[in-house]
Design a protein around this motif. Structure first.
Motif, PDB file in Angstrom:
ATOM      1  N   LEU B 177      70.569 -44.385  77.736  1.00 21.45           N
ATOM      2  CA  LEU B 177      69.512 -45.012  76.242  1.00 21.45           C
ATOM      3  C   LEU B 177      69.947 -46.139  75.356  1.00 21.45           C
ATOM      4  O   LEU B 177      69.708 -47.582  74.986  1.00 21.45           O
ATOM      5  N   GLY B 178      70.458 -44.664  74.959  1.00 17.83           N
ATOM      6  CA  GLY B 178      71.556 -45.574  73.322  1.00 17.83           C
ATOM      7  C   GLY B 178      71.660 -46.670  73.044  1.00 17.83           C
ATOM      8  O   GLY B 178      72.142 -47.883  72.579  1.00 17.83           O
ATOM      9  N   VAL B 179      72.979 -46.923  74.421  1.00 22.10           N
ATOM     10  CA  VAL B 179      74.450 -47.786  74.535  1.00 22.10           C
ATOM     11  C   VAL B 179      73.058 -48.788  74.616  1.00 22.10           C
ATOM     12  O   VAL B 179      73.851 -50.054  73.924  1.00 22.10           O
ATOM     13  N   ARG B 180      72.178 -48.780  75.692  1.00 24.20           N
ATOM     14  CA  ARG B 180      71.592 -50.217  75.708  1.00 24.20           C
ATOM     15  C   ARG B 180      70.660 -50.670  74.475  1.00 24.20           C
ATOM     16  O   ARG B 180      69.969 -51.769  74.644  1.00 24.20           O
ATOM     17  N   SER B 181      70.065 -49.838  73.729  1.00 18.72           N
ATOM     18  CA  SER B 181      69.447 -50.151  72.281  1.00 18.72           C
ATOM     19  C   SER B 181      69.785 -51.289  71.927  1.00 18.72           C
ATOM     20  O   SER B 181      70.902 -51.025  70.967  1.00 18.72           O
ATOM     21  N   PHE B 182      69.295 -52.051  70.932  1.00 16.73           N
ATOM     22  CA  PHE B 182      69.772 -52.723  69.812  1.00 16.73           C
ATOM     23  C   PHE B 182      70.560 -54.064  69.632  1.00 16.73           C
ATOM     24  O   PHE B 182      71.565 -54.084  69.070  1.00 16.73           O
ATOM     25  N   PHE B 183      70.847 -54.524  71.061  1.00  9.08           N
ATOM     26  CA  PHE B 183      72.446 -54.964  71.180  1.00  9.08           C
ATOM     27  C   PHE B 183      72.833 -55.937  70.358  1.00  9.08           C
ATOM     28  O   PHE B 183      71.688 -57.207  71.451  1.00  9.08           O
ATOM     29  N   GLU B 184      73.778 -56.316  70.042  1.00 10.25           N
ATOM     30  CA  GLU B 184      73.192 -57.938  69.435  1.00 10.25           C
ATOM     31  C   GLU B 184      74.904 -58.333  69.771  1.00 10.25           C
ATOM     32  O   GLU B 184      75.813 -58.067  69.521  1.00 10.25           O
ATOM     33  N   PRO B 185      75.275 -59.676  70.144  1.00 15.03           N
ATOM     34  CA  PRO B 185      76.271 -60.110  71.033  1.00 15.03           C
ATOM     35  C   PRO B 185      77.053 -60.290  70.034  1.00 15.03           C
ATOM     36  O   PRO B 185      78.462 -60.175  70.198  1.00 15.03           O
ATOM     37  N   TYR B 186      76.533 -60.622  68.072  1.00 15.31           N
ATOM     38  CA  TYR B 186      77.220 -61.174  67.395  1.00 15.31           C
ATOM     39  C   TYR B 186      78.718 -60.550  67.174  1.00 15.31           C
ATOM     40  O   TYR B 186      79.315 -60.513  66.402  1.00 15.31           O
ATOM     41  N   ASN B 187      77.946 -58.744  67.156  1.00 14.41           N
ATOM     42  CA  ASN B 187      78.913 -57.845  66.923  1.00 14.41           C
ATOM     43  C   ASN B 187      79.878 -58.090  67.714  1.00 14.41           C
ATOM     44  O   ASN B 187      81.621 -58.144  67.050  1.00 14.41           O
ATOM     45  N   VAL B 188      80.082 -58.086  68.992  1.00 14.17           N
ATOM     46  CA  VAL B 188      81.017 -58.442  69.952  1.00 14.17           C
ATOM     47  C   VAL B 188      81.885 -59.846  69.035  1.00 14.17           C
ATOM     48  O   VAL B 188      83.413 -59.572  69.040  1.00 14.17           O
ATOM     49  N   PHE B 189      81.375 -60.567  68.461  1.00 19.53           N
ATOM     50  CA  PHE B 189      81.432 -61.857  68.065  1.00 19.53           C
ATOM     51  C   PHE B 189      82.965 -61.333  66.570  1.00 19.53           C
ATOM     52  O   PHE B 189      83.555 -62.061  66.717  1.00 19.53           O
ATOM     53  N   ILE B 190      82.514 -60.175  66.216  1.00 21.91           N
ATOM     54  CA  ILE B 190      83.013 -59.586  65.333  1.00 21.91           C
ATOM     55  C   ILE B 190      84.209 -59.056  65.300  1.00 21.91           C
ATOM     56  O   ILE B 190      85.619 -59.676  64.580  1.00 21.91           O
ATOM     57  N   MET B 191      83.731 -58.279  65.931  1.00 23.06           N
ATOM     58  CA  MET B 191      85.249 -57.558  67.392  1.00 23.06           C
ATOM     59  C   MET B 191      86.093 -58.810  67.417  1.00 23.06           C
ATOM     60  O   MET B 191      87.455 -58.608  67.233  1.00 23.06           O
ATOM     61  N   TYR B 192      86.100 -59.403  67.600  1.00 21.50           N
ATOM     62  CA  TYR B 192      87.076 -60.618  68.676  1.00 21.50           C
ATOM     63  C   TYR B 192      87.243 -61.142  67.467  1.00 21.50           C
ATOM     64  O   TYR B 192      88.989 -61.359  67.319  1.00 21.50           O
ATOM     65  N   VAL B 193      86.781 -62.084  66.398  1.00 22.66           N
ATOM     66  CA  VAL B 193      87.169 -62.003  65.440  1.00 22.66           C
ATOM     67  C   VAL B 193      88.598 -61.232  64.010  1.00 22.66           C
ATOM     68  O   VAL B 193      89.478 -61.573  64.170  1.00 22.66           O
ATOM     69  N   LYS B 194      88.192 -60.169  64.160  1.00 27.49           N
ATOM     70  CA  LYS B 194      89.117 -59.312  63.952  1.00 27.49           C
ATOM     71  C   LYS B 194      89.940 -58.743  64.395  1.00 27.49           C
ATOM     72  O   LYS B 194      91.422 -58.364  63.793  1.00 27.49           O
ATOM     73  N   ALA B 195      90.363 -59.360  65.914  1.00 24.89           N
ATOM     74  CA  ALA B 195      91.060 -58.946  66.682  1.00 24.89           C
ATOM     75  C   ALA B 195      92.349 -59.893  66.668  1.00 24.89           C
ATOM     76  O   ALA B 195      93.005 -59.533  66.244  1.00 24.89           O
ATOM     77  N   PHE B 196      92.009 -60.910  66.221  1.00 28.77           N
ATOM     78  CA  PHE B 196      92.691 -61.863  66.280  1.00 28.77           C
ATOM     79  C   PHE B 196      93.278 -62.520  64.699  1.00 28.77           C
ATOM     80  O   PHE B 196      94.540 -62.596  64.713  1.00 28.77           O
ATOM     81  N   VAL B 197      92.464 -61.908  63.920  1.00 29.64           N
ATOM     82  CA  VAL B 197      93.138 -62.105  63.101  1.00 29.64           C
ATOM     83  C   VAL B 197      94.383 -61.475  62.366  1.00 29.64           C
ATOM     84  O   VAL B 197      94.754 -61.106  61.723  1.00 29.64           O
ATOM     85  N   PHE B 198      93.749 -59.716  63.523  1.00 33.22           N
ATOM     86  CA  PHE B 198      94.554 -58.869  62.409  1.00 33.22           C
ATOM     87  C   PHE B 198      96.066 -59.010  63.438  1.00 33.22           C
ATOM     88  O   PHE B 198      97.411 -58.604  62.921  1.00 33.22           O
ATOM     89  N   ALA B 199      95.907 -59.119  64.598  1.00 33.76           N
ATOM     90  CA  ALA B 199      97.076 -59.918  65.705  1.00 33.76           C
ATOM     91  C   ALA B 199      98.098 -60.661  65.023  1.00 33.76           C
ATOM     92  O   ALA B 199      98.868 -60.177  64.714  1.00 33.76           O
ATOM     93  N   PHE B 200      97.495 -61.999  63.797  1.00 34.49           N
ATOM     94  CA  PHE B 200      98.329 -62.300  63.212  1.00 34.49           C
ATOM     95  C   PHE B 200      98.690 -61.904  62.217  1.00 34.49           C
ATOM     96  O   PHE B 200     100.225 -62.056  62.583  1.00 34.49           O
ATOM     97  N   LEU B 201      98.168 -61.314  61.677  1.00 29.47           N
ATOM     98  CA  LEU B 201      98.739 -59.649  60.554  1.00 29.47           C
ATOM     99  C   LEU B 201      99.741 -59.880  60.798  1.00 29.47           C
ATOM    100  O   LEU B 201     100.660 -60.033  60.539  1.00 29.47           O
ATOM    101  N   LEU B 202      99.208 -58.829  61.782  1.00 29.06           N
ATOM    102  CA  LEU B 202     100.608 -57.998  62.439  1.00 29.06           C
ATOM    103  C   LEU B 202     101.664 -58.640  62.955  1.00 29.06           C
ATOM    104  O   LEU B 202     102.932 -57.900  62.174  1.00 29.06           O
ATOM    105  N   THR B 203     101.291 -59.822  63.705  1.00 29.74           N
ATOM    106  CA  THR B 203     102.711 -60.263  64.136  1.00 29.74           C
ATOM    107  C   THR B 203     103.572 -61.107  63.024  1.00 29.74           C
ATOM    108  O   THR B 203     104.833 -60.329  63.164  1.00 29.74           O
ATOM    109  N   SER B 204     102.998 -61.880  62.602  1.00 27.62           N
ATOM    110  CA  SER B 204     103.814 -62.130  61.531  1.00 27.62           C
ATOM    111  C   SER B 204     104.234 -61.151  60.419  1.00 27.62           C
ATOM    112  O   SER B 204     105.662 -61.769  60.325  1.00 27.62           O
ATOM    113  N   VAL B 205     104.243 -60.182  59.210  1.00 27.12           N
ATOM    114  CA  VAL B 205     104.228 -59.813  58.651  1.00 27.12           C
ATOM    115  C   VAL B 205     105.305 -59.090  58.835  1.00 27.12           C
ATOM    116  O   VAL B 205     106.799 -59.154  58.707  1.00 27.12           O
ATOM    117  N   SER B 206     105.631 -59.116  60.443  1.00 31.90           N
ATOM    118  CA  SER B 206     106.477 -57.648  60.923  1.00 31.90           C
ATOM    119  C   SER B 206     107.757 -58.552  61.240  1.00 31.90           C
ATOM    120  O   SER B 206     108.753 -58.500  61.132  1.00 31.90           O
TER     121      SER B 206
END
Ligand code: ATP
Ligand code: MG
Lengths: 253, 247
Positions: B177-206
């Motif tokens: 019930l908890g997992v299915r409550s108050f779900f915001e698809p926008y949060n998933v969008f934030i997750m992917y923005v972070k994933a892309f940005v962080f992936a870019f950062l760590l590869t280019s810095v390295s």
């Protein structure tokens, strides 16, 4: 033909090359000799464009490679093969993959054609049967030969070898010299070899450029070495009492 | 120090500019990209899985402890585990870990190639090394790291479930019930923005750290360490920026 024009090179405050002008001729083995630290490797790297000279220009025919942009330099580099002092073989690839790498990158050959070319080059350096081994699994002399095979696989017009026979026994070393010399004559290419090996100087030195402390100290051919009265050169080539005796014997004959 | 930052940033931009050219040979770049995808993706599955499992579990247990006898209903545990995993823990922790695993590896590999003159050898052949060494890694990272992050999010929620339901903290039905409550698809969008940005950062810095290595094994070690440290700092900084901008 390659022409170096008043090349100077400094690292920080240390001037390593102090104004070197020399022509390196097509169809000949051009040897650059000199004591360790004389600036041979730096000079070679300037000739191939890995280092920029502080002052001076390098001409390949009518092209000044110090003035080229990245793209033009890349085009010229297709015609350049180089053997590095430390081989620079890709250690996670097999012998065969190393030699094939330039072909994979730049040729439109089919798989079979590439394999043929690779086999031919490995045969030329007398290295058949080691195709699937890794650089770490073969001896130093074999690594040199793989390096040469990789350098010639694209039929370069300019071949650069940095100490092709350092660390090899005299016999293997002569084989490698002959190999490079044969490739040079057969394909009429411009070959530049860094060396401090006396056998090479006397065997294949069509044109010898002697660097001393970053300066051009002598230019000539192997036939002129014996007669030269340049003390630095005599000191360098006939370094041991044994060699001095040999020289004197040869001169008195 | 200040000038230093500008120097590195400038040289980094030049490296990126130089790398954005037409590949000499698409097949070679493709093969290299596949190899990197395998290294980054498959090679990190276990560690990412393990870490997200535990992070989810710890979140669940600690949140239930904080809830204690409060008026907040217990099923909130499912909701909290899900959202904190998606917004923050999956992308950030995964990428911090990947900076340590993948980033240090890239810096050491490219740095080793620099020191052993492999890069010079390729340059002499006419290969654009900035491009050949950087682009396949970047593309592989931009593709696989968001996938790893998605996986981490699922496993994190699973970890929360395993830590709270079998142990009796709350019932299966409540957790779901908890997992299915108050779900915001926008949060998933934030997750992917972070994933892309962080992936870019760590590869280019390295890659940057490895590409410009000089000297010997000490410098190689330093480059590898720097790759992790600077990637981590930048990841956390951008984590903060993205949080500010997107929430
Ligand atoms: N990247 C560099 N940075 C600073 N100094 C350098 C660099 N490369 C070479 N040098 C200096 O230039 C001088 C000449 O070096 P070089 O490698 O050309 O010698 P070499 O003639 O090839 O010697 P060897 O026969 O031992 O290979 C040395 O004093 C060296 O310290
Ligand atoms: Mg040298």
């Amino acid at each position: 033909m390659i022409r170096a024009d008043k090349i100077k090179k400094s690292f920080g405050s240390a001037e390593v090359l102090k104004g070197i002008s020399v022509e390196l001729e097509q169809g000949k083995n051009n040897l650059i000799i000199g004591r360790s630290g004389a600036g041979k490797t730096v000079f070679l790297k300037i000739l191939v464009g890995l280092f920029m000279p502080t002052v001076g220009d390098v001409w390949y025919g009518d092209t000044n490679i110090c003035q080229l942009n990245k793209k033009e330099l890349k085009a010229i580099r297709r015609e350049v093969g180089m053997l590095f002092q430390g081989n620079a073989l890709f250690d996670s690839m097999t012998v065969e993959e190393n030699v094939r790498f330039p072909l994979d990158m730049f040729s439109n050959m089919t798989r079979g054609e590439k394999q043929k070319r690779v086999d031919l080059c490995l045969e030329q350096v007398t290295l058949k049967g080691s195709n699937k081994k890794y650089p770490g699994e073969i001896s130093g002399g074999m690594q040199k030969r793989v390096g040469i095979a990789r350098a010639i696989v694209l039929n370069p017009k300019y071949l650069f070898c940095d100490e092709p026979n350092s660390g090899l026994d005299p016999k293997t070393s002569i084989t490698i010299d002959e190999l490079i010399s044969d490739i040079t004559k057969e394909n009429n290419i411009t070959t530049v070899i860094n060396t401090h090996d006396m056998n090479s100087v006397m065997e294949i030195g069509d044109k010898i450029v002697f660097l001393h402390l970053g300066e051009l100290a002598w230019i000539g051919s192997k036939d002129e070495v014996l007669e030269s009265d340049n003390e630095l050169l005599q000191d360098f080539i006939f370094a041991s009492p044994f060699l001095q005796k040999l020289r004197n014997a040869a001169l008195n004959r | 120090m200040n000038l230093n930052i500008f120097y590195h940033f400038g040289r980094f931009l030049l490296l990126v500019k130089q790398s954005l050219t037409r590949p000499e040979n698409f097949r070679m770049y493709w093969n290299e990209t596949m190899r990197q995808m395998n290294d980054i993706g498959i090679g990190s599955l276990v560690i990412v899985g393990l870490i997200s499992l535990f992070i989810g579990a710890v979140t669940a247990v600690q949140f239930s402890y904080q809830l204690g006898d409060s008026f907040v209903p217990m099923y909130y545990i499912g909701y909290i585990v899900r959202d904190s995993t998606i917004i923050e823990l999956a992308p950030t922790i995964t990428c911090l870990v990947l900076a340590g695993k993948v980033g240090s590896n890239m810096a050491a590999e490219i740095g080793g190639m620099r020191q052993k003159e492999h890069i010079d050898a390729m340059e002499i052949m006419g290969v654009n090394t900035a491009s050949y060494l950087f682009l396949p890694r970047l593309i592989a990272a931009l593709f696989t790291i968001p996938l790893l992050v998605s996986l981490a999010a699922f496993i994190g929620v699973g970890g929360g479930y395993l830590a709270s339901v079998p142990t009796g903290i709350l019932s299966d039905a409540d957790f779901v019930l908890g997992v299915r409550s108050f779900f915001e698809p926008y949060n998933v969008f934030i997750m992917y923005v972070k994933a892309f940005v962080f992936a870019f950062l760590l590869t280019s810095v390295s890659c940057y750290q490895g590409y410009f290595v000089k000297g010997g094994s000490i410098e190689l070690g330093q480059a590898s360490t720097n790759a992790v440290v600077f990637s981590d700092i930048l990841i956390l900084f951008f984590d903060f920026l993205i949080a500010l901008l997107l929430t």
